[in-house]
Scaffold this motif. Sequence first.
Motif, PDB file in Angstrom:
ATOM      1  N   VAL A  56      20.008   8.119  80.507  1.00 37.86           N
ATOM      2  CA  VAL A  56      19.330   6.958  80.766  1.00 37.86           C
ATOM      3  C   VAL A  56      19.167   5.913  80.130  1.00 37.86           C
ATOM      4  CG1 VAL A  56      17.235   8.081  79.822  1.00 37.86           C
ATOM      5  CG2 VAL A  56      16.491   6.841  81.878  1.00 37.86           C
ATOM      6  N   ALA A  57      19.069   4.671  80.677  1.00 36.35           N
ATOM      7  CA  ALA A  57      18.886   3.517  79.819  1.00 36.35           C
ATOM      8  C   ALA A  57      17.279   3.067  79.242  1.00 36.35           C
ATOM      9  CB  ALA A  57      19.543   2.129  80.633  1.00 36.35           C
ATOM     10  N   ALA A  58      16.576   3.888  79.501  1.00 32.05           N
ATOM     11  CA  ALA A  58      15.331   3.877  79.094  1.00 32.05           C
ATOM     12  C   ALA A  58      14.393   3.172  80.109  1.00 32.05           C
ATOM     13  CB  ALA A  58      15.345   2.977  77.569  1.00 32.05           C
ATOM     14  N   TYR A 127      23.737  -5.507  81.156  1.00 33.30           N
ATOM     15  CA  TYR A 127      22.787  -6.443  82.026  1.00 33.30           C
ATOM     16  C   TYR A 127      21.581  -5.861  82.704  1.00 33.30           C
ATOM     17  CZ  TYR A 127      25.253  -4.581  86.199  1.00 33.30           C
ATOM     18  OH  TYR A 127      25.652  -3.740  87.315  1.00 33.30           O
ATOM     19  N   ALA A 128      20.868  -6.725  82.937  1.00 33.36           N
ATOM     20  CA  ALA A 128      19.668  -6.183  83.830  1.00 33.36           C
ATOM     21  C   ALA A 128      19.376  -7.164  84.930  1.00 33.36           C
ATOM     22  CB  ALA A 128      18.358  -5.854  83.143  1.00 33.36           C
ATOM     23  N   VAL A 129      19.313  -6.751  86.089  1.00 25.34           N
ATOM     24  CA  VAL A 129      19.086  -7.590  87.495  1.00 25.34           C
ATOM     25  C   VAL A 129      17.886  -7.056  88.172  1.00 25.34           C
ATOM     26  CG1 VAL A 129      20.363  -6.202  88.832  1.00 25.34           C
ATOM     27  CG2 VAL A 129      20.250  -8.219  89.651  1.00 25.34           C
ATOM     28  N   VAL A 130      17.151  -8.330  88.372  1.00 25.62           N
ATOM     29  CA  VAL A 130      15.795  -8.015  89.150  1.00 25.62           C
ATOM     30  C   VAL A 130      15.963  -8.635  90.380  1.00 25.62           C
ATOM     31  CG1 VAL A 130      13.268  -8.518  89.053  1.00 25.62           C
ATOM     32  CG2 VAL A 130      14.655  -8.523  86.871  1.00 25.62           C
ATOM     33  N   VAL A 163      29.863  -3.694  89.955  1.00 29.70           N
ATOM     34  CA  VAL A 163      30.535  -4.960  89.309  1.00 29.70           C
ATOM     35  C   VAL A 163      32.102  -4.775  89.315  1.00 29.70           C
ATOM     36  CG1 VAL A 163      30.770  -6.426  87.521  1.00 29.70           C
ATOM     37  CG2 VAL A 163      28.444  -5.355  88.095  1.00 29.70           C
ATOM     38  N   ASP A 164      32.886  -5.854  89.958  1.00 35.22           N
ATOM     39  CA  ASP A 164      34.251  -5.908  89.843  1.00 35.22           C
ATOM     40  C   ASP A 164      34.703  -5.972  88.514  1.00 35.22           C
ATOM     41  OD1 ASP A 164      34.077  -6.175  92.654  1.00 35.22           O
ATOM     42  OD2 ASP A 164      34.492  -8.171  92.793  1.00 35.22           O
ATOM     43  N   GLY A 165      35.911  -5.175  88.585  1.00 33.02           N
ATOM     44  CA  GLY A 165      36.558  -5.078  86.941  1.00 33.02           C
ATOM     45  C   GLY A 165      35.915  -4.196  86.087  1.00 33.02           C
ATOM     46  N   VAL A 166      34.790  -3.125  86.310  1.00 36.56           N
ATOM     47  CA  VAL A 166      34.142  -2.410  85.431  1.00 36.56           C
ATOM     48  C   VAL A 166      34.917  -1.118  85.495  1.00 36.56           C
ATOM     49  CG1 VAL A 166      32.133  -1.054  85.074  1.00 36.56           C
ATOM     50  CG2 VAL A 166      32.291  -3.580  85.412  1.00 36.56           C
ATOM     51  N   MET A 167      35.647  -0.738  84.514  1.00 38.78           N
ATOM     52  CA  MET A 167      36.453   0.740  84.221  1.00 38.78           C
ATOM     53  C   MET A 167      35.105   1.769  84.384  1.00 38.78           C
ATOM     54  SD  MET A 167      39.234  -0.635  81.567  1.00 38.78           S
ATOM     55  CE  MET A 167      38.162  -1.235  80.538  1.00 38.78           C
ATOM     56  N   ALA A 168      34.080   1.760  83.405  1.00 39.47           N
ATOM     57  CA  ALA A 168      32.991   2.738  83.660  1.00 39.47           C
ATOM     58  C   ALA A 168      31.669   1.868  83.275  1.00 39.47           C
ATOM     59  CB  ALA A 168      33.330   3.606  82.536  1.00 39.47           C
ATOM     60  N   SER A 169      30.535   2.688  83.895  1.00 40.97           N
ATOM     61  CA  SER A 169      29.306   2.209  83.610  1.00 40.97           C
ATOM     62  C   SER A 169      28.397   3.273  83.815  1.00 40.97           C
ATOM     63  CB  SER A 169      29.125   1.115  84.786  1.00 40.97           C
ATOM     64  OG  SER A 169      29.164   1.593  85.861  1.00 40.97           O
ATOM     65  N   GLY A 170      27.239   2.943  83.113  1.00 43.16           N
ATOM     66  CA  GLY A 170      26.107   3.957  83.080  1.00 43.16           C
ATOM     67  C   GLY A 170      24.667   3.304  83.070  1.00 43.16           C
ATOM     68  N   GLY A 171      23.824   3.768  83.635  1.00 44.95           N
ATOM     69  CA  GLY A 171      22.452   2.952  83.788  1.00 44.95           C
ATOM     70  C   GLY A 171      21.324   3.425  84.359  1.00 44.95           C
ATOM     71  N   SER A 172      20.393   2.865  84.595  1.00 49.07           N
ATOM     72  CA  SER A 172      19.259   3.526  85.409  1.00 49.07           C
ATOM     73  C   SER A 172      18.517   2.376  86.243  1.00 49.07           C
ATOM     74  CB  SER A 172      17.993   3.794  84.385  1.00 49.07           C
ATOM     75  OG  SER A 172      17.968   2.859  83.331  1.00 49.07           O
ATOM     76  N   SER A 173      17.607   2.637  86.973  1.00 45.49           N
ATOM     77  CA  SER A 173      16.846   1.871  87.900  1.00 45.49           C
ATOM     78  C   SER A 173      15.503   2.223  88.138  1.00 45.49           C
ATOM     79  CB  SER A 173      17.624   1.573  89.309  1.00 45.49           C
ATOM     80  OG  SER A 173      17.719   2.937  89.983  1.00 45.49           O
ATOM     81  N   TYR A 174      14.532   1.184  88.550  1.00 48.20           N
ATOM     82  CA  TYR A 174      13.208   1.649  88.785  1.00 48.20           C
ATOM     83  C   TYR A 174      12.565   0.605  89.484  1.00 48.20           C
ATOM     84  CZ  TYR A 174      12.606  -1.638  84.690  1.00 48.20           C
ATOM     85  OH  TYR A 174      12.497  -2.823  84.030  1.00 48.20           O
ATOM     86  N   ARG A 190      19.536  -1.602  85.466  1.00 46.98           N
ATOM     87  CA  ARG A 190      19.908  -1.835  84.041  1.00 46.98           C
ATOM     88  C   ARG A 190      21.193  -1.228  83.844  1.00 46.98           C
ATOM     89  NH1 ARG A 190      15.604  -2.540  80.244  1.00 46.98           N
ATOM     90  NH2 ARG A 190      16.656  -0.773  79.039  1.00 46.98           N
ATOM     91  N   THR A 191      22.309  -1.710  83.250  1.00 49.71           N
ATOM     92  CA  THR A 191      23.665  -1.231  83.202  1.00 49.71           C
ATOM     93  C   THR A 191      24.350  -1.450  81.852  1.00 49.71           C
ATOM     94  OG1 THR A 191      23.869  -1.189  85.778  1.00 49.71           O
ATOM     95  CG2 THR A 191      26.035  -0.986  84.605  1.00 49.71           C
ATOM     96  N   SER A 192      24.959  -0.379  81.372  1.00 46.62           N
ATOM     97  CA  SER A 192      25.948  -0.647  80.364  1.00 46.62           C
ATOM     98  C   SER A 192      27.254  -0.647  81.136  1.00 46.62           C
ATOM     99  CB  SER A 192      25.647   0.231  79.118  1.00 46.62           C
ATOM    100  OG  SER A 192      24.380  -0.259  78.609  1.00 46.62           O
ATOM    101  N   ALA A 193      28.240  -1.348  80.659  1.00 38.23           N
ATOM    102  CA  ALA A 193      29.565  -1.234  81.215  1.00 38.23           C
ATOM    103  C   ALA A 193      30.681  -1.563  80.350  1.00 38.23           C
ATOM    104  CB  ALA A 193      29.731  -2.408  82.439  1.00 38.23           C
TER     105      ALA A 193
END
Length: 362
Positions: A56-58, A127-130, A163-174, A190-193
């Motif tokens: 979890v990204a918090a 990144y974080a997108v709203v 996201v195009d070109g991402v090999m791996a990612s992990g994150g969370s949403s709320y 919210r994602t780390s990639a």
Amino acid sequence: MSREYNEAMNDLRFSPEAKKRMAANLAAAHEQAARPRPDVYAVRGGKRRWRYAAAVAAAVVLVVGVGGVASATGNLMSMANVFDDLFNGPPAQTEVVDKIGRPIGASATSNGVTVTAEAIIGDRTNYAVVFSIAKDDGTAFDVEPLENGILPLGFEGHSRVSVDGVMASGGSSYFYDADPSDNAIQYVERTSATAVGNSIIGHTARVSLKDLKVHGEGEARVLAEGEWNMKFAIDYEDTSVDLPAGQTIKVSGMDATLDSATVSPIALTLEYTVHEVLNWEDQQSGRMSDHNQNEMDRFLDPSVTLNMKDGTTVEIDALRGAGGTREGANSTACNKSIMFDEFLNLDDVASITIGGAELPLP
């Protein structure tokens, strides 16, 4: 620079009261966040392989189906995405205003509900997108927040931002309501990639959302039925600051070398080499075994402390971040991205202690 960045955040379309509630809600959600067992995405190649774990990204309530989701995925640009751009046009452009990316015209309407990408912020790999979600008739959604202020909402199934070109990612949403006086609610991913080219800036974000649901006791009920799809270019000012590296650090009692470290107002990103190898056991495909999970935790848990200029310190739980490992003959390469609970003003930070080594901010 980071102070200007924080001030720019105030220009988003939220009232002062809503901003205060948002910060309080994020802090409260952090206190109640449950750490799930992460999914794993393994990239195989030759005799070495990366293993990625997402935690979890918090600032998320991770009850099953309520308030957020943790994920780990691999997503290089598919042929479907190529043809989508050919036949449905290029992604919406993103304008950078006061360091924040603001997608232009990135919205979708379905069954009287409009979802709009309002803003995206981040650094090279986080990144974080709203998004705002609003009924076209101007009425409000019938949903009550949890005690911590998070809305008990979730999109159906495989809804996601990729996201195009991402090999791996992990994150969370709320979900939350930044301003209860209007008819819109907010959705945050919210994602780390790990991206091709070592930065996600300039890549294309593809949004695919379906059926907004309210979760609670019993079966979830549909709050808004529909499908919302859009795409936009990821663009914002990278506010990463490179920290000195090369020090010997400790990770769960093991000797390691800090290869690189960067910090931004939203995240700390680390690369380090542990001078031991994982004791990895064979497992069935799918979720990680308890033994292997404990091994990943052991290698991906450097101690992190923010040392503030006012003399206070902030302990950061590294296990809530996303990370990965790659095995060598006698060592293990590790990467770790830890997203902060709140926007961090780097002007207030004197140094960061990682695995016992203190790194001053330039």
